[in-house]
Design an enzyme around this catalytic site. Structure first.
Site, short mmCIF file in Angstrom:
data_model
loop_
_atom_site.label_atom_id
_atom_site.label_comp_id
_atom_site.label_asym_id
_atom_site.label_seq_id
_atom_site.Cartn_x
_atom_site.Cartn_y
_atom_site.Cartn_z
N GLU A 1 48.44 41.04 51.58
CA GLU A 1 47.81 42.14 50.17
C GLU A 1 46.65 42.58 51.55
O GLU A 1 45.18 42.63 51.31
CB GLU A 1 46.74 41.99 49.31
CG GLU A 1 47.19 43.29 48.58
CD GLU A 1 46.41 42.93 47.31
OE1 GLU A 1 46.67 43.49 46.34
OE2 GLU A 1 45.47 42.26 47.11
N GLU B 1 43.48 38.48 38.51
CA GLU B 1 42.30 38.03 39.69
C GLU B 1 41.10 38.29 40.22
O GLU B 1 41.11 39.47 39.39
CB GLU B 1 43.30 38.97 40.65
CG GLU B 1 42.78 39.80 42.28
CD GLU B 1 43.81 40.27 43.12
OE1 GLU B 1 44.04 41.39 41.93
OE2 GLU B 1 43.69 39.87 43.97
N GLU C 1 34.44 47.72 42.71
CA GLU C 1 35.86 47.16 42.31
C GLU C 1 35.01 46.97 41.08
O GLU C 1 36.36 47.73 40.29
CB GLU C 1 36.69 47.30 42.85
CG GLU C 1 36.98 47.15 44.53
CD GLU C 1 38.22 46.26 44.55
OE1 GLU C 1 39.34 46.99 44.03
OE2 GLU C 1 38.71 45.75 45.78
N HIS D 1 46.05 36.00 47.01
CA HIS D 1 46.64 36.66 47.88
C HIS D 1 45.75 36.55 49.45
O HIS D 1 44.54 35.99 49.61
CB HIS D 1 45.76 38.19 47.74
CG HIS D 1 46.65 38.70 46.54
ND1 HIS D 1 46.03 39.74 45.81
CD2 HIS D 1 48.53 38.61 46.54
CE1 HIS D 1 46.99 40.33 44.44
NE2 HIS D 1 48.49 40.30 45.65
N ARG E 1 39.63 43.18 55.83
CA ARG E 1 41.48 43.86 55.53
C ARG E 1 42.79 44.12 55.56
O ARG E 1 43.29 44.77 55.00
CB ARG E 1 41.05 44.77 53.68
CG ARG E 1 41.60 43.90 52.49
CD ARG E 1 41.20 45.10 51.49
NE ARG E 1 41.56 44.02 50.33
CZ ARG E 1 41.25 43.96 49.33
NH1 ARG E 1 41.07 45.08 48.15
NH2 ARG E 1 41.74 43.89 48.03
C1 LER Z 1 44.73 43.87 44.02
O1 LER Z 1 44.87 42.51 44.44
C2 LER Z 1 43.36 44.04 44.27
O2 LER Z 1 42.89 42.79 45.36
C3 LER Z 1 42.65 45.19 44.62
O3 LER Z 1 41.34 45.30 45.50
C4 LER Z 1 42.98 46.67 44.47
O4 LER Z 1 41.94 47.24 44.40
MN MN Z 2 44.42 41.39 45.66
#
Ligand code: LER
Ligand code: MN
Length: 269
Positions: free
Chosen positions: A245, A151, A157, A210, A216
């Site tokens: 998600e 991913e 992050e 996702h 979000r």
């Molecule tokens: C996990 O699927 C994701 O998208 C991350 O941003 C979660 O920290």
């Molecule tokens: Mn994700």
């Protein structure tokens, strides 16, 4: 395409990025809302014992779409980019456990935050350790008929594999049939030049998607162009899972319902 939603056990860490908590309550709600499957966000393979899964999946007529592992890094405090150690062996063994579980449920295990950061000391060495660890796991996964899902995650992050193109390049470097991409349109909105266009371009490497809106929240609650995303996915012939998600706001059931109602039109067309 089939629709899934990310859920976790009630003991999930506060940082677990899921819509619903509590496996049974989550499956009941997902089923009522018309989802086809659930993505299990686990911190250990033992959190989802097969006997319990079998009975809940048949009661609520759901499939497991994938096993996601975002909590593992927070739980163990180490990543695929770290140097070899006894703790790293524990991490790799835990991933063997996730792969074994996925062999019976969904056949997919994600690699997101657990890849860690490349840092500034010797970034190339960290990336090389990551590639080597994932190559080993992908070989194990391939033997079990399981696909690992890489991913791409935005720069705020993680500090590498941020865009879908970077994800595609690192998969080429890993060079295994046991790994595919898991683009997340929330991260793509930050990192990629286009969303629909990039999804279509890299479709051969994509194993799962996702979905969340730009803020979000549930798709439909922000400014992401889902008409464009689904037009490209359909043009490219994507027939896999799309998984919701999102933040559980204004509260989990409403958020999951907003997503299901909004996405239904694309999945039915
Ligand atoms: C996990 O699927 C994701 O998208 C991350 O941003 C979660 O920290
Ligand atoms: Mn994700």
């Amino acid at each position: 395409m089939k629709l899934s939603i990310v859920i976790a056990d009630s003991g999930a860490l506060p940082s677990a990025f899921v819509v619903f908590r509590g496996i049974e309550a989550s499956m009941k709600a997902a089923s009522e809302l018309g989802y086809d499957g659930v993505e299990l966000a686990l911190k250990r393979p033992e959190e989802a014992p097969p006997e319990k899964l079998d009975s809940l999946l048949s009661r609520y007529r759901l499939e497991v779409s994938a096993i996601s592992t975002g909590q593992v890094y927070a739980e163990l405090g180490l990543s695929f980019s770290d140097p070899p150690s006894a703790k790293k062996e524990t991490l790799v063994k835990m991933f063997h456990g996730f792969i074994d579980l996925a062999a019976g449920y969904g056949g997919k295990v994600n690699i997101g935050r657990v890849r860690g950061n490349k840092g500034t000391q010797d970034p190339e060495a960290s990336v090389a350790r990551f590639v080597e660890t994932v190559r080993e796991l992908a070989a194990y996964a391939e033997k079990k008929g399981v696909t690992l899902l890489m991913e791409p995650v935005n720069r705020y992050e993680l500090d590498f594999v941020n865009s879908v193109e970077e994800g595609a390049r690192i998969i080429e470097r890993i060079g295994s049939g046991g790994i595919k991409l898991m683009p997340d349109v929330f991260h793509m909105n930050i990192e990629d030049a286009t969303i629909g266009g990039e999804l279509e371009k890299w479709i051969d490497k994509i194993g799962y998607v996702h979905l969340a809106d730009s803020n979000r929240l549930a798709p439909g609650q922000g400014h992401t162009d889902f008409d464009d995303i689904f037009a490209h996915l359909k043009k490219a012939g994507y027939a896999g899972w799309v998984s919701v998600e999102i933040l559980p706001k204004p509260e989990p059931y409403t958020a999951a319902q907003q997503a299901a109602v909004f996405l239904r039109k694309y999945l039915r067309e």
